[in-house]
Design an enzyme around this catalytic site. Structure first.
Site, short mmCIF file in Angstrom:
data_model
loop_
_atom_site.label_atom_id
_atom_site.label_comp_id
_atom_site.label_asym_id
_atom_site.label_seq_id
_atom_site.Cartn_x
_atom_site.Cartn_y
_atom_site.Cartn_z
N HIS A 168 32.43 43.02 38.80
CA HIS A 168 33.10 44.11 38.60
C HIS A 168 35.13 44.01 39.07
O HIS A 168 35.30 42.85 39.51
CB HIS A 168 33.31 45.21 39.82
CG HIS A 168 32.11 45.63 39.43
ND1 HIS A 168 31.19 46.03 39.59
CD2 HIS A 168 31.73 46.84 38.52
CE1 HIS A 168 30.08 46.54 39.25
NE2 HIS A 168 30.50 47.70 38.58
N PRO A 169 35.61 43.80 37.71
CA PRO A 169 37.02 44.16 37.70
C PRO A 169 38.16 44.58 39.12
O PRO A 169 37.24 45.79 39.49
CB PRO A 169 37.98 44.33 36.20
CG PRO A 169 36.55 45.21 36.30
CD PRO A 169 35.13 45.09 36.87
N SER A 201 35.21 48.58 30.72
CA SER A 201 35.94 48.61 31.39
C SER A 201 36.88 48.95 31.04
O SER A 201 38.28 49.89 31.83
CB SER A 201 36.23 47.14 32.45
OG SER A 201 34.98 47.33 33.49
N GLU A 232 37.44 52.64 30.40
CA GLU A 232 37.30 53.55 31.82
C GLU A 232 38.91 53.37 32.57
O GLU A 232 39.76 54.65 32.77
CB GLU A 232 36.66 52.53 32.62
CG GLU A 232 34.88 53.30 31.88
CD GLU A 232 34.00 52.67 32.37
OE1 GLU A 232 32.94 52.95 31.91
OE2 GLU A 232 33.75 51.17 33.60
N GLN A 233 39.28 51.91 32.14
CA GLN A 233 40.72 51.76 32.96
C GLN A 233 42.01 52.02 32.03
O GLN A 233 43.16 52.70 32.67
CB GLN A 233 41.29 50.43 33.45
CG GLN A 233 39.59 50.40 34.93
CD GLN A 233 40.64 48.98 35.11
OE1 GLN A 233 41.64 48.67 35.37
NE2 GLN A 233 39.60 48.06 36.34
N ILE A 286 35.16 51.85 41.51
CA ILE A 286 35.48 53.87 41.27
C ILE A 286 34.32 54.59 39.93
O ILE A 286 35.67 53.33 39.48
CB ILE A 286 37.27 53.99 41.19
CG1 ILE A 286 37.35 54.09 42.88
CG2 ILE A 286 36.70 55.90 42.02
CD1 ILE A 286 38.42 54.13 43.74
#
Length: 183
Positions: free
Chosen positions: A73-74, A90, A93-94, A127
């Site tokens: 995961h990043p 991702s 999401e980020q 998270i």
């Protein structure tokens, strides 16, 4: 179930194994082994079934394999984000929380949190960002998790990954757009 949901699941269930695996692989961040094991649980009747199959594979894996998966995961607003090497999922999401465009002070703080977490647990802090309403809540949660016992944090990380997989499966296999955040 809507007709479009049925169509997506029908395509997944009818697809050749490799194609079906490719359809569900993005749901488990850079961990194709999860999709490889879960795809054989077809037919799926809902996005929840898809998610449950993936989650069961992860939970059945040895702890060392799960930790290796965590390491795929990043970091939050980390090196991969800066270099543009995150998965599309991702990035979305980020990006929703503005992690791709932080001011210098907040980015520095998050970088320090990432380093402290990595030093303590040996993998990035994961998270389920779809459940995080804003950046302040994210930072507060991150800081709280830094104080966790390693076993407790491993369990929390699994729960966060399960939540991400459920949200990604819902977005992938439903006909109506599901936002990155839940009410």
């Amino acid at each position: 179930m809507t007709p479009s949901q049925t169509d997506l699941l029908t395509r997944l269930n009818a697809a050749p194994r490799d194609a079906a695996r490719a359809m569900i692989a993005p749901l488990a961040e850079r961990s194709e082994w999860v999709a490889d094991a879960a795809v054989d649980q077809r037919p799926f009747t809902s996005d929840g079934d898809v998610a449950a199959a993936l989650i069961e594979v992860i939970l059945a894996a040895p702890a060392a394999r799960r930790v290796a998966m965590f390491r795929c995961h990043p970091e939050l607003a980390g090196r991969e984000a800066v270099a543009g090497r995150m998965t599309e999922e991702s990035q979305g999401e980020q990006g929703r929380l503005g992690l791709m465009s932080l001011d210098a002070g907040t980015h520095r703080h998050l970088t320090q949190l990432n380093a402290a977490y990595e030093a303590r647990f040996g993998y990035p802090c994961i998270i389920a960002l779809h459940r995080v309403p804003d950046l302040d809540t994210l930072l507060q949660s991150f800081e709280t998790r830094l104080t966790a016992d390693p076993v407790e944090e491993h369990v929390t990380t699994l729960a966060e990954i399960a939540s991400v997989i459920r949200a990604r499966a819902a977005r992938a296999f439903t006909s109506t757009p599901i936002p990155l955040t839940t009410p």
